[in-house]
Design an enzyme around this catalytic site. Structure first.
Site, PDB file in Angstrom:
ATOM      1  N   SER A 160       0.836  -1.200   0.000  1.00 53.22           N
ATOM      2  CA  SER A 160       0.000   0.000   0.000  1.00 53.22           C
ATOM      3  C   SER A 160       0.876   1.258   0.000  1.00 53.22           C
ATOM      4  O   SER A 160       1.707   1.431  -0.876  1.00 53.22           O
ATOM      5  CB  SER A 160      -0.960  -0.050   1.198  1.00 53.22           C
ATOM      6  OG  SER A 160      -1.994   0.882   1.046  1.00 53.22           O
ATOM      7  N   ASP A 208      -8.904  -4.106  -6.247  1.00 48.51           N
ATOM      8  CA  ASP A 208      -8.368  -3.549  -5.000  1.00 48.51           C
ATOM      9  C   ASP A 208      -9.108  -2.256  -4.688  1.00 48.51           C
ATOM     10  O   ASP A 208      -9.135  -1.333  -5.513  1.00 48.51           O
ATOM     11  CB  ASP A 208      -6.871  -3.279  -5.168  1.00 48.51           C
ATOM     12  CG  ASP A 208      -6.179  -2.896  -3.867  1.00 48.51           C
ATOM     13  OD1 ASP A 208      -6.760  -2.131  -3.083  1.00 48.51           O
ATOM     14  OD2 ASP A 208      -5.050  -3.360  -3.655  1.00 48.51           O
ATOM     15  N   HIS A 242      -7.371  -5.918  -0.881  1.00 46.48           N
ATOM     16  CA  HIS A 242      -6.235  -4.996  -0.924  1.00 46.48           C
ATOM     17  C   HIS A 242      -4.929  -5.766  -0.863  1.00 46.48           C
ATOM     18  O   HIS A 242      -4.698  -6.518   0.087  1.00 46.48           O
ATOM     19  CB  HIS A 242      -6.349  -4.029   0.257  1.00 46.48           C
ATOM     20  CG  HIS A 242      -5.326  -2.943   0.254  1.00 46.48           C
ATOM     21  ND1 HIS A 242      -4.871  -2.333  -0.893  1.00 46.48           N
ATOM     22  CD2 HIS A 242      -4.655  -2.337   1.281  1.00 46.48           C
ATOM     23  CE1 HIS A 242      -3.983  -1.400  -0.581  1.00 46.48           C
ATOM     24  NE2 HIS A 242      -3.825  -1.404   0.730  1.00 46.48           N
TER      25      HIS A 242
END
Length: 533
Positions: free
Chosen positions: A236, A475, A503
């Protein structure tokens, strides 16, 4: 999300599966997980630093390079140390800060150190490393020392402080999509209080928690680990941190994996809009699964019905969720602890399960409880997990650090309700369910006082080793197109795609992705660019 784009899957998966919803908050706040190293030896302790690892990129920084880390036992089975870095790299002889480190020594034949970051920004990297059994496949923690660090301003690394717990609770309770003048005024007021609080409570630290500074800290860490090049796994926001490092120190890039990529070239306004689309895509996938008569796992399991509890069409189901949020806005739901679930908390409680398909069953339970029983208990539990909160108290500063870091990196903001109203149609087109809330996220940095000259820009890392970028097609938090963009920006980017939900792509049940990443990190086998899994 801009209002909390956190990678929490690594912390929560085991708790949700093994302990049910009651374990969610405990897993987040404990900071411990897995069985630890069980007394595994640390081969790195007796190894000499690699040639060139202690040389600083600038003579003025030499005092920070080649540090000897004093590892000691911590959290029963791990090893911890601190790393000293300058608060301001432009003034290396001035104030210093210490960064918290946690290491899980390799349990097998050691390849080297793998520095890891879970994202956020604001999520503690030490907790990420401590959750190694859930976050990483066995081949990685057998062959690597897993090293997590809390980036400056987060966790135990001189954490930035902006609000009291009472003030932060009020901030989270604020209506995410104000629809009256009073609510709009409150939204801007709490934003100003947040920004002023960072300076008042954190002083000069608040101006030195940028991604670039954290990336420079990573090079000091590389040197202290005795590595000539850095091996890194970032998820991320950790991809932005890793890509920034690669752009600053391309010749120091070892084997890099950036999973759930952020596109560093996008301005905040565009990122908000594309995240709105991402969360809508994830909600569509959740609802479509509910409507699928061949799979009742995420639907009305208790009732044994073949119909989705939310409705008979996607539009009907998503409207029911939107109506629930509106009802909670008008009248918060009671919880068994004597409190109330606000719309702001309900929004977080719905968002968290969209990060992972494994969580969809808990979202169904939460929504059914709210719709059928009028109770906000499960949504409250999920919101607390998202916010790293237990009994009204926060277990880390991630909900403060995310704004302090993001707003220092890009201080753009909408500064009036009129400006927000102009963009709402675009956001509602992108996400009929969440659009207004994401539009209002554009005001998040309006009250922040510290500014930098940073502007979003492409990162090329010219001259680096291959950098593997992983994207997942549905995602919610880091849309797939961001991974494609980052891989194309990097001069030596390699794109690996996972067709799936949730994710990030590694350790998500896809053996094609896992094998490609592990073979690269352990053996140096570069995946084929464009590999589709």
């Amino acid at each position: 999300m801009s209002r909390g784009n956190k990678v929490m899957v690594w912390v929560l998966v085991a708790a949700l599966i093994l302990g049910g919803l009651a374990a969610v908050v405990a897993a987040v706040v404990s900071g411990s997980g897995g069985s630890g190293t069980s007394g595994a030896q640390d081969p790195a302790a007796s190894m000499s630093p690699e040639a060139g690892s202690s040389i600083a990129p600038e003579a003025t920084l030499q005092q920070f390079y080649g540090q000897k880390l004093d590892w000691s036992s911590c959290r029963k089975t791990f090893q911890c140390a601190t790393l000293t870095v300058p608060l301001d790299y432009a003034d290396p002889t001035g104030t210093t800060i210490d960064l918290a480190l946690l290491k899980v020594p390799a349990s097998g034949k050691r390849v080297g150190s793998l520095v890891v970051n879970p994202g956020g920004p604001g999520a503690p990297g030490t907790d990420y490393a401590a959750q190694y059994e859930d976050a990483f496949g066995t081949p990685l923690h057998e062959r690597f020392d897993i090293v997590g660090f809390d980036p400056r301003g987060t966790g135990d690394s001189s954490p930035v402080d902006c609000l009291t717990d009472e003030q932060l609770n009020a901030y989270i309770d604020t209506d995410p999509d104000p629809d009256t003048p009073a609510e709009e005024a409150e939204s801007f007021a709490v934003g100003r209080e947040f920004g002023a609080g960072c300076v008042a409570r954190s002083g000069e630290l608040a101006a030195h928690v940028s991604t670039e500074e954290a990336a420079r800290d990573m090079d000091v860490l590389r040197s202290a680990l005795g590595e000539a090049t850095l091996d890194y796994f970032g998820a991320s926001y950790g991809t932005k941190l890793g890509a920034t490092y690669a752009d600053l120190f391309p010749t120091k890039v070892g084997r890099f994996v950036l999973d759930g990529a952020v596109d560093p070239s996008l301005p905040a306004a565009t990122m908000n809009l594309e995240q709105a689309k991402g969360f809508q895509t994830a909600l569509d996938a959740y609802v479509d699964n509910c409507l699928d008569p061949s799979d009742v796992d995420d639907r009305d399991r208790d009732g044994g019905s073949d119909s989705c509890f939310l409705g008979s069409t996607r539009e009907e189901a998503e409207q029911r969720i939107a109506d629930l949020l509106a009802q909670i806005d008008a009248k918060p739901l009671p919880t068994s602890g004597g409190g109330e679930l606000t719309e702001g908390e309900a929004f977080l409680g719905i968002a968290l399960p969209l990060y992972s398909r494994d969580y969809w069953i808990y979202l169904s339970q939460a929504l059914k409880q709210a719709l059928n029983s009028g109770s906000g208990d499960i949504l409250q539990l999920l919101a607390d997990a998202y916010a790293s909160r237990e009994n009204g108290a926060f277990t880390d500063n991630s909900m403060e650090a995310i704004y302090a870091i993001n707003c220092l990196d890009d201080s753009w903001a909408l500064t009036s309700a009129a400006e927000v109203e102009k963009v709402i149609p675009d956001f509602e087109k992108a996400s009929p369910t969440f659009g207004r809330a994401f539009a209002w996220m554009g005001t998040s940095c309006a009250g922040f006082q510290d500014k930098t000259d940073n502007e979003p820009h492409e990162l090329h890392a010219t001259g680096s080793a291959p950098i593997v970028v992983v994207g997942t097609t549905r995602d919610p938090a880091t849309p797939y197109q961001w991974a494609k963009s980052l891989a194309s920006q990097l001069d030596n980017g390699v794109l690996v795609s996972r067709d799936g939900d949730g994710h990030t792509g590694y350790n998500a049940g896809n053996s094609c992705v896992d094998g490609a990443i592990e073979d690269y990190l352990i053996k140096g086998v570069v995946p084929k660019d464009g590999l589709s899994c």
